[in-house]
Design an enzyme around this catalytic site. Structure first.
Site, PDB file in Angstrom:
ATOM      1  N   HIS A   1      26.727  52.339  16.933  1.00  0.00           N
ATOM      2  CA  HIS A   1      26.425  51.050  16.288  1.00  0.00           C
ATOM      3  C   HIS A   1      26.727  49.897  17.262  1.00  0.00           C
ATOM      4  O   HIS A   1      25.941  48.953  17.380  1.00  0.00           O
ATOM      5  CB  HIS A   1      27.310  50.839  15.057  1.00  0.00           C
ATOM      6  CG  HIS A   1      27.104  51.811  13.937  1.00  0.00           C
ATOM      7  ND1 HIS A   1      28.079  52.701  13.560  1.00  0.00           N
ATOM      8  CD2 HIS A   1      26.051  52.007  13.095  1.00  0.00           C
ATOM      9  CE1 HIS A   1      27.637  53.412  12.524  1.00  0.00           C
ATOM     10  NE2 HIS A   1      26.408  53.020  12.230  1.00  0.00           N
TER      11      HIS A   1
ATOM     12  N   ASP B   1      18.011  57.939  14.304  1.00  0.00           N
ATOM     13  CA  ASP B   1      17.189  58.089  13.094  1.00  0.00           C
ATOM     14  C   ASP B   1      15.753  57.744  13.486  1.00  0.00           C
ATOM     15  O   ASP B   1      15.212  56.721  13.074  1.00  0.00           O
ATOM     16  CB  ASP B   1      17.699  57.161  11.991  1.00  0.00           C
ATOM     17  CG  ASP B   1      19.150  57.439  11.667  1.00  0.00           C
ATOM     18  OD1 ASP B   1      19.418  58.402  10.947  1.00  0.00           O
ATOM     19  OD2 ASP B   1      20.038  56.713  12.165  1.00  0.00           O
TER      20      ASP B   1
ATOM     21  N   MET C   1      26.580  60.538  17.929  1.00  0.00           N
ATOM     22  CA  MET C   1      27.578  59.825  17.113  1.00  0.00           C
ATOM     23  C   MET C   1      26.997  59.534  15.732  1.00  0.00           C
ATOM     24  O   MET C   1      25.820  59.213  15.597  1.00  0.00           O
ATOM     25  CB  MET C   1      27.974  58.525  17.788  1.00  0.00           C
ATOM     26  CG  MET C   1      28.832  58.765  18.983  1.00  0.00           C
ATOM     27  SD  MET C   1      29.549  57.241  19.560  1.00  0.00           S
ATOM     28  CE  MET C   1      30.473  57.877  20.935  1.00  0.00           C
TER      29      MET C   1
HETATM   30  P1  AMP Z   1      23.837  53.814   9.772  1.00  0.00           P
HETATM   31  O1  AMP Z   1      25.081  53.027   9.639  1.00  0.00           O
HETATM   32  O2  AMP Z   1      24.053  55.272   9.944  1.00  0.00           O
HETATM   33  O3  AMP Z   1      22.788  53.446   8.751  1.00  0.00           O
HETATM   34  O4  AMP Z   1      23.207  53.360  11.158  1.00  0.00           O
HETATM   35  C1  AMP Z   1      22.903  52.015  11.440  1.00  0.00           C
HETATM   36  C2  AMP Z   1      22.041  51.960  12.663  1.00  0.00           C
HETATM   37  O5  AMP Z   1      22.751  52.523  13.771  1.00  0.00           O
HETATM   38  C3  AMP Z   1      20.752  52.783  12.520  1.00  0.00           C
HETATM   39  O6  AMP Z   1      19.692  52.061  13.119  1.00  0.00           O
HETATM   40  C4  AMP Z   1      21.068  54.033  13.264  1.00  0.00           C
HETATM   41  O7  AMP Z   1      19.929  54.684  13.788  1.00  0.00           O
HETATM   42  C5  AMP Z   1      21.951  53.508  14.381  1.00  0.00           C
HETATM   43  N1  AMP Z   1      22.776  54.571  14.917  1.00  0.00           N
HETATM   44  C6  AMP Z   1      23.615  55.385  14.216  1.00  0.00           C
HETATM   45  N2  AMP Z   1      24.167  56.297  15.042  1.00  0.00           N
HETATM   46  C7  AMP Z   1      23.659  56.059  16.275  1.00  0.00           C
HETATM   47  C8  AMP Z   1      23.834  56.673  17.546  1.00  0.00           C
HETATM   48  N3  AMP Z   1      24.632  57.728  17.721  1.00  0.00           N
HETATM   49  N4  AMP Z   1      23.152  56.163  18.598  1.00  0.00           N
HETATM   50  C9  AMP Z   1      22.311  55.115  18.431  1.00  0.00           C
HETATM   51  N5  AMP Z   1      22.117  54.498  17.260  1.00  0.00           N
HETATM   52  C10 AMP Z   1      22.768  54.955  16.200  1.00  0.00           C
END
Ligand code: AMP
Length: 282
Positions: free
Chosen positions: A37, A152, A186
């Site tokens: 993030h 994602d 991650m």
């Molecule tokens: P989330 O909190 O899981 O909804 O993720 C928020 C944003 O962070 C989304 O756009 C995810 O694709 C991105 N994200 C989560 N994990 C990663 C990662 N390991 N590498 C890059 N982006 C990430």
């Protein structure tokens, strides 16, 4: 650093910034922030005058109540991480009432078929929930640019389609996957893995890397079989799906065509924690 809970306050804060011709970058998250993030946030900070980070566990994108209940909620810790990155970040942390009012329900969206593949097949209503929350958040934040992780990848393609189809004036920017030292992508859900599961889950990355290395010499059916066989050695990891798909359509590929970009996609259960990953193949 400002943490706002109220959508009106956020909207008026953004309005003031826009009157000063400041550009707004936006990183929507569900919190329990990790270096993945923060890497998106760092890119937004570089490319915009102000960055808004939303922290909101959106109930309408969960099809599994246990997953929703167990989703880590760590607002204070998240705010500290963001403050250490840049004290000028604006954090938006609304509650369900603020976002949905009385009716916590999804609108229904069509993304020209992207929603029927992979995560769409396995998580009922997931992309309706994603479209619903992002439409609301884009309306409140009115960002110039919004940042999404390739972690994602299907979501990233779907958000691009959402914005294009609905003429939402925001540029969608994809960001590479950030991984743990052992290769595991991650994820906030990694916090629910035991130390042993965390180590074992690194196999997902190793298998994806093997597929990438063999992509030019092996047929797609052969690679599919190879992945299934590899997972037999890890009874604690339950392969939900593995597929190689065209990046543009996300439709599963049966054979390779010239001038087409392919990606491998995978979802694996490690105990009751569902992990997803993907990798570009050519
Ligand atoms: P989330 O909190 O899981 O909804 O993720 C928020 C944003 O962070 C989304 O756009 C995810 O694709 C991105 N994200 C989560 N994990 C990663 C990662 N390991 N590498 C890059 N982006 C990430």
């Amino acid at each position: 650093m400002v943490v706002l809970y109220d959508r009106q306050k956020l909207t008026s804060e953004v309005l003031q910034l826009k009157q000063q011709n400041k550009s707004i970058g936006f990183v929507p998250t569900m919190g329990a922030l990790h270096a993945g993030h923060l890497s998106l946030v760092a890119q937004s900070l570089k490319e915009n005058d102000t960055t808004v980070v939303s922290i909101y566990v959106n109930p309408t994108q969960f099809d599994n109540n246990t997953d929703l209940e167990k989703y880590p909620r760590l607002l204070e810790q998240d705010a500290t991480l963001l403050k250490n990155l840049d004290p000028n970040i604006i954090v938006f942390a609304p509650n369900n009432d603020e976002i949905y009012g009385e009716h916590v329900t999804s609108q229904s969206f069509s993304y020209e078929g992207l929603e029927h593949q992979m995560e769409g097949k396995h998580r009922d209503g997931h992309f309706d929930g994603v479209g619903t929350i992002l439409t609301i958040l884009f309306d409140i934040v009115t960002p110039d640019r919004a940042y999404f992780g390739e972690k994602d990848f299907q979501q990233l393609q779907i958000v691009k389609k959402l914005v294009e189809k609905n003429d939402i004036p925001v540029k969608i920017i994809g960001h590479p996957i950030v991984r743990e030292a052992n290769g595991l992508a991650m994820s906030s859900r990694n916090k629910r893995l035991t130390a042993a599961q965390f180590e074992e889950a690194s196999v997902i990355y190793k298998i994806l890397t093997e597929v990438q290395q063999k992509f030019s010499t092996h047929s797609i059916p052969k690679l599919n079989a190879l992945v299934k066989e590899r997972f037999l050695k890890y009874p604690n990891l339950k392969l939900e799906y593995f597929q190689i798909a065209k990046e543009a359509t996300l439709v599963e590929a049966k054979r390779k065509m010239q001038n087409t970009k392919y990606r491998a996609f995978i979802a694996v259960f490690c105990g009751d924690v569902r992990l997803i990953d993907n990798m570009a193949l050519n």
